[in-house]
Write a protein that holds these residues in place. Structure first.
Motif, PDB file in Angstrom:
ATOM      1  N   UNK A 119     -14.018 -14.530 -10.534  1.00  0.00           N
ATOM      2  CA  UNK A 119     -14.808 -14.901  -9.353  1.00  0.00           C
ATOM      3  C   UNK A 119     -16.087 -14.069  -9.230  1.00  0.00           C
ATOM      4  N   UNK A 120     -16.315 -13.182 -10.203  1.00  0.00           N
ATOM      5  CA  UNK A 120     -17.458 -12.245 -10.184  1.00  0.00           C
ATOM      6  C   UNK A 120     -17.532 -11.485  -8.872  1.00  0.00           C
ATOM      7  N   UNK A 121     -16.382 -10.975  -8.437  1.00  0.00           N
ATOM      8  CA  UNK A 121     -16.304 -10.154  -7.225  1.00  0.00           C
ATOM      9  C   UNK A 121     -16.018  -8.723  -7.644  1.00  0.00           C
ATOM     10  N   UNK A 122     -16.841  -7.793  -7.168  1.00  0.00           N
ATOM     11  CA  UNK A 122     -16.658  -6.379  -7.480  1.00  0.00           C
ATOM     12  C   UNK A 122     -16.406  -5.618  -6.180  1.00  0.00           C
ATOM     13  N   UNK A 123     -15.146  -5.240  -5.981  1.00  0.00           N
ATOM     14  CA  UNK A 123     -14.739  -4.490  -4.795  1.00  0.00           C
ATOM     15  C   UNK A 123     -13.747  -3.414  -5.205  1.00  0.00           C
ATOM     16  N   UNK A 124     -13.677  -2.303  -4.452  1.00  0.00           N
ATOM     17  CA  UNK A 124     -12.639  -1.307  -4.743  1.00  0.00           C
ATOM     18  C   UNK A 124     -11.262  -1.965  -4.710  1.00  0.00           C
ATOM     19  N   UNK A 125     -10.451  -1.692  -5.728  1.00  0.00           N
ATOM     20  CA  UNK A 125      -9.145  -2.320  -5.876  1.00  0.00           C
ATOM     21  C   UNK A 125      -8.085  -1.221  -5.869  1.00  0.00           C
ATOM     22  N   UNK A 126      -7.152  -1.303  -4.920  1.00  0.00           N
ATOM     23  CA  UNK A 126      -6.132  -0.272  -4.768  1.00  0.00           C
ATOM     24  C   UNK A 126      -4.740  -0.876  -4.942  1.00  0.00           C
ATOM     25  N   UNK A 127      -3.840  -0.094  -5.519  1.00  0.00           N
ATOM     26  CA  UNK A 127      -2.484  -0.566  -5.783  1.00  0.00           C
ATOM     27  C   UNK A 127      -1.637  -0.542  -4.516  1.00  0.00           C
ATOM     28  N   UNK A 128      -0.950  -1.669  -4.243  1.00  0.00           N
ATOM     29  CA  UNK A 128      -0.020  -1.761  -3.114  1.00  0.00           C
ATOM     30  C   UNK A 128       1.133  -2.649  -3.549  1.00  0.00           C
ATOM     31  N   UNK A 129       2.281  -2.031  -3.817  1.00  0.00           N
ATOM     32  CA  UNK A 129       3.417  -2.797  -4.338  1.00  0.00           C
ATOM     33  C   UNK A 129       4.711  -2.280  -3.746  1.00  0.00           C
ATOM     34  N   UNK A 130       5.821  -2.898  -4.144  1.00  0.00           N
ATOM     35  CA  UNK A 130       7.120  -2.617  -3.538  1.00  0.00           C
ATOM     36  C   UNK A 130       7.543  -1.158  -3.720  1.00  0.00           C
ATOM     37  N   UNK A 131       7.028  -0.490  -4.744  1.00  0.00           N
ATOM     38  CA  UNK A 131       7.459   0.870  -5.026  1.00  0.00           C
ATOM     39  C   UNK A 131       6.639   1.929  -4.294  1.00  0.00           C
ATOM     40  N   UNK A 132       5.492   1.545  -3.727  1.00  0.00           N
ATOM     41  CA  UNK A 132       4.696   2.548  -3.013  1.00  0.00           C
ATOM     42  C   UNK A 132       4.341   2.150  -1.583  1.00  0.00           C
ATOM     43  N   UNK A 133       4.810   0.972  -1.129  1.00  0.00           N
ATOM     44  CA  UNK A 133       4.359   0.496   0.171  1.00  0.00           C
ATOM     45  C   UNK A 133       4.807   1.398   1.311  1.00  0.00           C
ATOM     46  N   UNK A 134       6.022   1.953   1.253  1.00  0.00           N
ATOM     47  CA  UNK A 134       6.474   2.832   2.332  1.00  0.00           C
ATOM     48  C   UNK A 134       5.608   4.090   2.418  1.00  0.00           C
ATOM     49  N   UNK A 135       5.180   4.593   1.260  1.00  0.00           N
ATOM     50  CA  UNK A 135       4.384   5.821   1.244  1.00  0.00           C
ATOM     51  C   UNK A 135       2.932   5.591   1.648  1.00  0.00           C
ATOM     52  N   UNK A 136       2.420   4.382   1.476  1.00  0.00           N
ATOM     53  CA  UNK A 136       0.993   4.136   1.690  1.00  0.00           C
ATOM     54  C   UNK A 136       0.670   3.427   2.999  1.00  0.00           C
ATOM     55  N   UNK A 137       1.672   2.896   3.685  1.00  0.00           N
ATOM     56  CA  UNK A 137       1.407   2.098   4.885  1.00  0.00           C
ATOM     57  C   UNK A 137       0.616   2.878   5.923  1.00  0.00           C
ATOM     58  N   UNK A 138       1.044   4.098   6.240  1.00  0.00           N
ATOM     59  CA  UNK A 138       0.370   4.852   7.295  1.00  0.00           C
ATOM     60  C   UNK A 138      -1.075   5.176   6.925  1.00  0.00           C
ATOM     61  N   UNK A 139      -1.303   5.501   5.656  1.00  0.00           N
ATOM     62  CA  UNK A 139      -2.673   5.781   5.216  1.00  0.00           C
ATOM     63  C   UNK A 139      -3.556   4.551   5.375  1.00  0.00           C
TER      64      UNK A 139
END
Length: 241
Positions: A45-65
């Motif tokens: 799609x020629x879209x350039x945006x910061x891409x961050x990992x969010x998956x089942x193994x880290x979602x509990x740790x990253x939600x608050x951030x």
């Protein structure tokens, strides 16, 4: 400040909506279940945006951030590998926390695998139950026991290596003559939907090398009592993964 849930194509990249493209172009960052998979779509799609990992193994740790970032005024988009976030994919925890913190959440309409599979199955779709992935071990027999008397069409997701075993359990539980369908590789080059009784589907897929994401639709019970779910597990292999 807003969280967008953006459905992505389940196979054919042309299925992305114009609105989804506009949202992905406008947000500050994109949260992806697999950055490699989503990176392919964004490059397409020629879209350039910061891409961050969010998956089942880290979602509990990253939600608050992530909630803190949204409170600071960030606009984020959540995408899964394919389909709609939160449907058998991560998303629920973040949405719940956003709602608790009065952060606006908007889910765009778009692709999800079970809808075309259900409509294409030829089974009644005015009332249905979406069961997603059945538990592999713990809770599997309980879940199937609950479905023994289900009168609505049932929709399941399954992996290729478990398809035959699951179809056999369905045949033992619902009856081998119960109408069903199996759809795989939806929207892709080798898309396939097979319809028939559970016994016919077992015979067909036993002769094939099974690949791709799979959706199983099973017609609901039509009168009479459901079978004993315990029989479907008489030969269950406890070491199966």
């Amino acid at each position: 400040m807003k969280l967008y849930l953006v459905p992505t194509p389940i196979g054919n990249l042309d299925d992305i909506t114009l609105r989804a493209i506009k949202v992905l172009q406008s947000v500050d960052a994109i949260l992806a279940e697999d950055t490699r998979t989503s990176g392919v779509l964004l490059r397409h799609l020629t879209i350039s945006k910061p891409l961050h990992s969010y998956h089942i193994f880290n979602e509990h740790q990253t939600v608050q951030r992530l909630v803190n970032q949204l409170k600071e005024g960030k606009t984020l988009a959540l995408v899964s590998d394919a389909g709609t976030p939160g449907i058998s994919d991560p998303g629920f925890l973040l949405v719940r926390e956003c709602i608790k913190n009065e952060i606006p959440v908007e889910c765009l309409p778009g692709p999800t695998a079970f809808v075309p599979a259900l409509v294409n199955s030829g089974l009644p779709n005015d009332r249905f139950t979406f069961e997603g992935f059945l538990p592999h071990k713990k809770g599997r027999q309980t879940r199937l026991s609950e479905l023994a008397g289900e009168e609505r069409t049932m929709v399941f997701y399954e992996s290729p290596h478990r398809l035959l075993k699951t179809l056999q359990q369905f045949a033992d539980l619902f009856g081998s003559d119960r109408p069903a369908s199996v759809s795989r590789e939806l929207t892709k080059m080798f898309e396939e939907t097979q319809r028939g009784s559970l016994s016919e589907l077992i015979a067909y897929f036993a002769q094939k090398t099974i690949k791709g994401e799979i959706v199983i639709c099973v017609q609901g019970r039509k009168g009479g009592k459901g079978k004993d779910a315990g029989k479907a597990f008489e030969n269950e292999d406890d070491d199966d993964e």
